[in-house]
Design a protein around this motif. Sequence first.
Motif, short mmCIF file in Angstrom:
data_model
loop_
_atom_site.label_atom_id
_atom_site.label_comp_id
_atom_site.label_asym_id
_atom_site.label_seq_id
_atom_site.Cartn_x
_atom_site.Cartn_y
_atom_site.Cartn_z
N SER A 37 36.88 52.40 37.56
CA SER A 37 38.03 51.57 37.90
C SER A 37 38.46 51.85 39.35
O SER A 37 38.90 50.94 40.07
CB SER A 37 39.19 51.84 36.94
N PHE A 67 36.75 49.75 42.03
CA PHE A 67 37.35 48.45 42.32
C PHE A 67 38.69 48.62 43.04
O PHE A 67 38.98 47.89 43.98
CB PHE A 67 37.53 47.66 41.03
N GLU A 84 37.98 49.56 46.50
CA GLU A 84 37.09 48.56 47.10
C GLU A 84 35.76 49.15 47.57
O GLU A 84 35.20 48.74 48.59
CB GLU A 84 37.81 47.84 48.23
N TYR A 92 33.37 46.24 46.92
CA TYR A 92 33.87 44.94 47.37
C TYR A 92 32.70 44.06 47.82
O TYR A 92 31.87 44.46 48.62
CB TYR A 92 34.85 45.14 48.54
N HIS A 128 41.71 46.71 36.52
CA HIS A 128 40.65 47.08 37.47
C HIS A 128 39.31 47.27 36.75
O HIS A 128 38.26 46.94 37.31
CB HIS A 128 41.05 48.34 38.24
N MET A 184 37.61 43.92 36.30
CA MET A 184 37.07 43.27 37.49
C MET A 184 35.54 43.24 37.47
O MET A 184 34.92 42.41 38.14
CB MET A 184 37.58 43.98 38.75
N HIS A 210 32.52 40.08 38.62
CA HIS A 210 31.46 40.35 39.60
C HIS A 210 30.10 40.53 38.92
O HIS A 210 29.22 41.18 39.48
CB HIS A 210 31.82 41.58 40.43
#
Length: 509
Positions: free
Chosen positions: A187, A190, A193, A196, A227, A230, A234
């Motif tokens: 987590s 993310f 980043e 990213y 998070h 996320m 992706h």
Amino acid sequence: MLTAEQITNILESEYLLETAPSIDEKTEFTHISYNSNDVRANTLLFIKGYFKPEYLDEAIAKGVTAIVALDSFVHATSLPTWSVNDNLAAMSVLSMAFYDYPQNKLALIGITGTKGKTSSAYMAYEILKVATGNKVALSSTLMSITGPKPENQRRAHLTTPESLDLFMWMREAVDNGMTHMVMEVSSQAFKMERVYGLRYNVGIFLNISPDHVGENEHPTFQDYIEHKMMLFDHSEQIVLNTDSQHFSELIEHAAAAVPRDGLWLYGQYDEEDNRADVSFETVAANLQGSKFMVREENQQAGRLRIGGQYALDIPGDFNESNATAVAIATRLVGADTEAIKEGLAVVQIPGRMQMMTSKMHGTIYVDYAHNYASISALLQFVRKNETVDQLRIVVGAPGNKGVSRRPGIGQAINEGADVAYLTADDPQYEDPAAIADEIQAQITADTVVVKREMDRTKAIEQAIREAGPNDVVVLAAKGLDEYQKIKGVDTPYENDWVVAQRVVAELEN
């Protein structure tokens, strides 16, 4: 290599650029870094975290010729500077460009979950070694592996490395002929980043339970789960555990991220209520491993052709769950059933469920279990599969992070142990005795004996010496870590396995 013009264009395209320096567009940067000690001629330096402006003087002397920084830092230097609104995202997108987008040449599996990430990553790694002829890279909590040679293997310091390091290692993996890569994705990866702009061919979501809430981590559990999720946004395809807590929230987010034929649900077989596309069921199990059956429950799952019986060389039904997720994911990136069977049959995870027996002092387990979910599962597994007179556990909790897990560790002890030896585990700037107080506050059962020894080596020695021939001693959380984090310093430590081996040898000789 990056030119000044490329840097400006990339930052503008990602809406990260505030201002660009007045610099020749053809200026070339042949090295990038976020560490002022890792500098050479023509270096572009990323300013991240706490960075004293005076550090720049030495870095400039070594070869830093420009920087990327938040606007708040720009006034501190006269160096050519790209001012950005998000320095961590900027480092990620520029790092992937500097290393020529190596992720595009790798089939990527990303794995997240509160527990089981490392075990699952090693399972996938072993399977893909068979499937690809050893052309798979690994980024895990334990190791980063970018090729088959010893120099391609590094001890890890973060579950997911900083973005610059990640893309550098991906480039090294591609240059070494790797075609696949397995990654643990935390987590924090993310939130900070570190990934990213990165997309995964397959994202595995193992489970979620309260953890990593506290100072320097996530302010709330909701922030933590958001998070974690996320990964859904992706990933091209998602493998999701139907047995996970908060499944309704997870499935809602996952279903919005990918079409149904890209969403693969798995879970323990339940004849009455089976939401899974792929289910698993234990056939036989002991302390060395298990055999389990995988079933394809619908037409979508039938496309995988992974149904059948598998042998797993590590114990625990929670590992059968992880293995099922990994079987789906590796199949989606090209592994066949035979490679899956062979990989699972031989997989070993350093520091996970490592076991030794002694003549007079019972069985000793070493494992990285470090929160309520993992410690509870481990203790329940031992109770289920061992005849135990006394179940003893040596455990602590880290300082200055994961504060929320301390009560959970106490709760797991309260529910599953007979004797607890509370000790140090990377105390950092906190007093390990104070951390132990927080754990002990949740141990309320009269049947649990609590002992305290803040010297971890001595605590392990005491636990094993006091164990009888039918006792089990669990050494939790540190695994094969060869250091204790104390006041910002990685202080050398033998590791739990080595200490246990030495103590048993002394007792038996």
